[in-house]
Design a protein around this motif. Structure first.
Motif, PDB file in Angstrom:
ATOM      1  N   VAL A  93       0.834  -1.201   0.000  1.00 12.86           N
ATOM      2  CA  VAL A  93       0.000   0.000   0.000  1.00 12.86           C
ATOM      3  C   VAL A  93       0.869   1.251   0.000  1.00 12.86           C
ATOM      4  O   VAL A  93       1.799   1.386   0.804  1.00 12.86           O
ATOM      5  CB  VAL A  93      -0.939   0.006   1.232  1.00 12.86           C
ATOM      6  CG1 VAL A  93      -1.828   1.253   1.212  1.00 12.86           C
ATOM      7  CG2 VAL A  93      -1.783  -1.258   1.256  1.00 12.86           C
ATOM      8  N   LEU A  94       0.540   2.174  -0.912  1.00 12.13           N
ATOM      9  CA  LEU A  94       1.213   3.460  -1.011  1.00 12.13           C
ATOM     10  C   LEU A  94       0.218   4.557  -0.658  1.00 12.13           C
ATOM     11  O   LEU A  94      -0.846   4.650  -1.273  1.00 12.13           O
ATOM     12  CB  LEU A  94       1.750   3.717  -2.423  1.00 12.13           C
ATOM     13  CG  LEU A  94       2.899   2.838  -2.949  1.00 12.13           C
ATOM     14  CD1 LEU A  94       2.397   1.454  -3.345  1.00 12.13           C
ATOM     15  CD2 LEU A  94       3.558   3.508  -4.148  1.00 12.13           C
ATOM     16  N   GLY A  95       0.569   5.394   0.320  1.00  8.45           N
ATOM     17  CA  GLY A  95      -0.327   6.470   0.713  1.00  8.45           C
ATOM     18  C   GLY A  95       0.303   7.838   0.631  1.00  8.45           C
ATOM     19  O   GLY A  95      -0.276   8.818   1.088  1.00  8.45           O
ATOM     20  N   GLN A  96       1.489   7.934   0.013  1.00  8.35           N
ATOM     21  CA  GLN A  96       2.239   9.184   0.048  1.00  8.35           C
ATOM     22  C   GLN A  96       2.078  10.060  -1.184  1.00  8.35           C
ATOM     23  O   GLN A  96       2.591  11.173  -1.232  1.00  8.35           O
ATOM     24  CB  GLN A  96       3.741   8.884   0.227  1.00  8.35           C
ATOM     25  CG  GLN A  96       4.427   8.309  -1.018  1.00  8.35           C
ATOM     26  CD  GLN A  96       4.348   6.802  -1.098  1.00  8.35           C
ATOM     27  OE1 GLN A  96       3.598   6.174  -0.372  1.00  8.35           O
ATOM     28  NE2 GLN A  96       5.138   6.203  -1.983  1.00  8.35           N
ATOM     29  N   VAL A  97       1.393   9.576  -2.213  1.00  9.45           N
ATOM     30  CA  VAL A  97       1.261  10.345  -3.454  1.00  9.45           C
ATOM     31  C   VAL A  97       0.529  11.658  -3.188  1.00  9.45           C
ATOM     32  O   VAL A  97      -0.446  11.703  -2.428  1.00  9.45           O
ATOM     33  CB  VAL A  97       0.517   9.513  -4.521  1.00  9.45           C
ATOM     34  CG1 VAL A  97       0.221  10.352  -5.761  1.00  9.45           C
ATOM     35  CG2 VAL A  97       1.339   8.290  -4.902  1.00  9.45           C
ATOM     36  N   GLN A  98       0.994  12.728  -3.832  1.00 11.03           N
ATOM     37  CA  GLN A  98       0.405  14.062  -3.668  1.00 11.03           C
ATOM     38  C   GLN A  98      -0.544  14.332  -4.846  1.00 11.03           C
ATOM     39  O   GLN A  98      -0.124  14.865  -5.880  1.00 11.03           O
ATOM     40  CB  GLN A  98       1.502  15.127  -3.625  1.00 11.03           C
ATOM     41  CG  GLN A  98       2.547  14.911  -2.546  1.00 11.03           C
ATOM     42  CD  GLN A  98       1.944  14.968  -1.164  1.00 11.03           C
ATOM     43  OE1 GLN A  98       1.291  15.928  -0.791  1.00 11.03           O
ATOM     44  NE2 GLN A  98       2.164  13.914  -0.392  1.00 11.03           N
ATOM     45  N   PRO A  99      -1.821  13.976  -4.731  1.00 11.71           N
ATOM     46  CA  PRO A  99      -2.728  14.091  -5.882  1.00 11.71           C
ATOM     47  C   PRO A  99      -3.003  15.522  -6.312  1.00 11.71           C
ATOM     48  O   PRO A  99      -3.439  15.756  -7.440  1.00 11.71           O
ATOM     49  CB  PRO A  99      -4.009  13.402  -5.400  1.00 11.71           C
ATOM     50  CG  PRO A  99      -3.934  13.452  -3.909  1.00 11.71           C
ATOM     51  CD  PRO A  99      -2.488  13.398  -3.563  1.00 11.71           C
ATOM     52  N   TYR A 100      -2.744  16.491  -5.433  1.00  7.73           N
ATOM     53  CA  TYR A 100      -3.060  17.886  -5.768  1.00  7.73           C
ATOM     54  C   TYR A 100      -1.802  18.707  -6.023  1.00  7.73           C
ATOM     55  O   TYR A 100      -1.816  19.926  -5.920  1.00  7.73           O
ATOM     56  CB  TYR A 100      -3.905  18.503  -4.644  1.00  7.73           C
ATOM     57  CG  TYR A 100      -5.094  17.622  -4.349  1.00  7.73           C
ATOM     58  CD1 TYR A 100      -6.156  17.524  -5.245  1.00  7.73           C
ATOM     59  CD2 TYR A 100      -5.115  16.812  -3.210  1.00  7.73           C
ATOM     60  CE1 TYR A 100      -7.213  16.661  -5.000  1.00  7.73           C
ATOM     61  CE2 TYR A 100      -6.177  15.954  -2.968  1.00  7.73           C
ATOM     62  CZ  TYR A 100      -7.218  15.883  -3.870  1.00  7.73           C
ATOM     63  OH  TYR A 100      -8.264  15.020  -3.644  1.00  7.73           O
TER      64      TYR A 100
END
Length: 312
Positions: A93-100
C-alpha cells in the motif's frame, strides 16, 4: 451588508490569487521550469504491507481527498490505510502520493503555506479544491494527468513494482482524488503496462477521462453523499446525454459497478471512514468501507483468500 462587503473584499482577492497559483504549478511542470520530486523524506517508506522480497497480490495506491497536504497526513489520520494493511496483508500500500501537486511538492511543507496553516488553515483546503478543478479543466487536464500519472508510476517503481509483471495496480481514491485517479490511467498503462483497477469512494470527478485501459471501476457511494451528487450534477460529461464521454463509454462497456454504503455521508461523524458511527451489524463505517474495498480487490482479481462477495 457591511460584513458582507468586508468578507467579499477579503475572500475575493484570495480566490483570485489561489486560482492563479494553482495554474502556476501545472504550467511550471509543462514548461520544465521545475522537476517533480521523486524522493520521500527520511524515514517514510515507499510502501507498507506485504514484504518487498516477494510479489504481492496487488499494489494499492491511496489518493486522498482535499485534506491531503503532506506525505504523511490524510483526512482520517491514516486510519483507512492502516485498516487496509491489517485486513489485507497480501497488498503493498502506497499512501504518500500528492494528488493535488503535479510537482509532487507537499503543500504543508512549503514555508508560506506552513505559516498559512497556523493562521488561515481554510486556505490549505481551498488550494486543493482549486487544484481539483484545474485537473478537470480541458485546457490543463492532459498535462495534469501526465504529471500525476508519472508521479504514481515513479512511486510504484520505487516501491518495487516491475513493469510488465502483470501485478494489478489498484487506485483507491476519496472525493476529489477520483479526478486524479481516472486521469492517471493512461500514463500508468503506458509506463508500467499493468492491469489497473479503480475504486472511488465518494468520487468527485468530471467524467471526461478515458477509462479504456482500466479493467473496471467500482463506485462506492451513498444516498447521503451530497458532494458526490453535486459532482454528478455540475459536470455535463457525467450526464447520460454525454454519450461520448469517457465515463459513459465505460458505463456502456460494463466497466462501472456501484456498491452502496448507505447511510454514510461524505465527511463528518457519519462519513465513510468514521470509526465511531455504527451499523446495525455492529461494525463501524470505517470497518464496513475497509471490508468492502478488500472484498472488491480479492474478488475482482480472483484471490483465493478473504471475502467472496464485494457487497458490504
Amino acid at each position: 451588508m457591511n460584513d458582507f462587503l468586508i468578507w467579499a473584499c477579503v475572500i475575493g482577492p484570495v480566490l483570485l490569487a489561489e486560482a492563479l497559483l494553482a495554474r502556476y504549478e501545472i504550467l511550471a511542470y509543462g514548461a520544465g521550469w521545475r522537476t517533480p520530486a521523486d524522493e520521500l523524506p527520511e524515514g517514510v517508506p515507499y510502501a507498507r504491507g506485504a514484504a518487498p522480497d516477494s510479489p504481492p497480490d496487488a499494489y494499492l495506491v491511496y489518493l486522498d481527498g482535499i485534506g491531503k497536504r503532506r506525505v504523511r497526513d490524510s483526512r482520517d489520520g491514516g486510519q483507512l490505510v492502516k485498516a487496509l494493511i491489517a485486513g489485507a496483508p497480501e497488498l503493498r500500500v502506497l499512501g504518500q502520493v500528492q494528488p493535488y501537486s503535479p510537482l509532487a511538492d507537499p503543500l504543508a511543507d512549503r514555508p508560506v503555506w506552513a505559516w498559512l496553516r497556523r493562521h488561515v488553515g481554510l486556505l490549505l483546503f481551498l488550494h486543493n479544491v482549486v487544484q481539483t478543478f484545474v485537473a478537470a479543466d480541458h485546457r490543463y487536464r492532459p498535462l495534469y494527468n501526465r504529471a500525476v500519472g508519472s508521479q504514481i508510476a515513479t512511486q510504484l517503481r520505487r516501491a518495487g513494482y516491475l513493469p510488465d509483471s502483470g501485478i494489478p495496480v489498484v487506485l483507491l481514491s476519496y472525493s476529489g482524488g477520483a479526478q486524479v485517479a481516472t486521469g492517471a490511467v493512461d500514463e500508468l498503462h503506458a509506463r508500467l503496462r499493468c492491469p489497473i483497477l479503480l475504486i472511488t469512494l465518494g468520487g468527485f470527478h468530471n467524467g471526461a477521462n478515458d477509462l479504456t485501459h482500466a479493467e473496471h471501476l467500482y463506485q462506492l457511494t451513498s444516498a447521503n453523499d451530497r458532494i458526490e451528487q453535486i459532482g454528478a450534477w455540475i459536470f455535463p460529461r457525467r450526464w447520460r446525454l454525454s454519450r461520448r464521454s469517457g465515463w459513459n463509454r465505460a458505463r456502456r462497456a460494463g466497466k462501472i459497478s456501484v456498491r452502496r454504503l448507505d447511510p454514510a455521508t461524505h465527511f463528518g461523524p457519519r462519513s465513510y471512514i468514521s470509526p465511531t458511527a455504527e451499523l446495525p451489524d455492529g461494525r463501524s463505517h470505517l470497518d464496513r468501507t475497509t471490508d468492502t474495498v478488500i472484498a472488491v480487490i480479492r474478488t475482482h482479481h480472483g484471490a483465493t483468500a478473504g471475502l467472496d462477495d464485494p457487497s458490504p
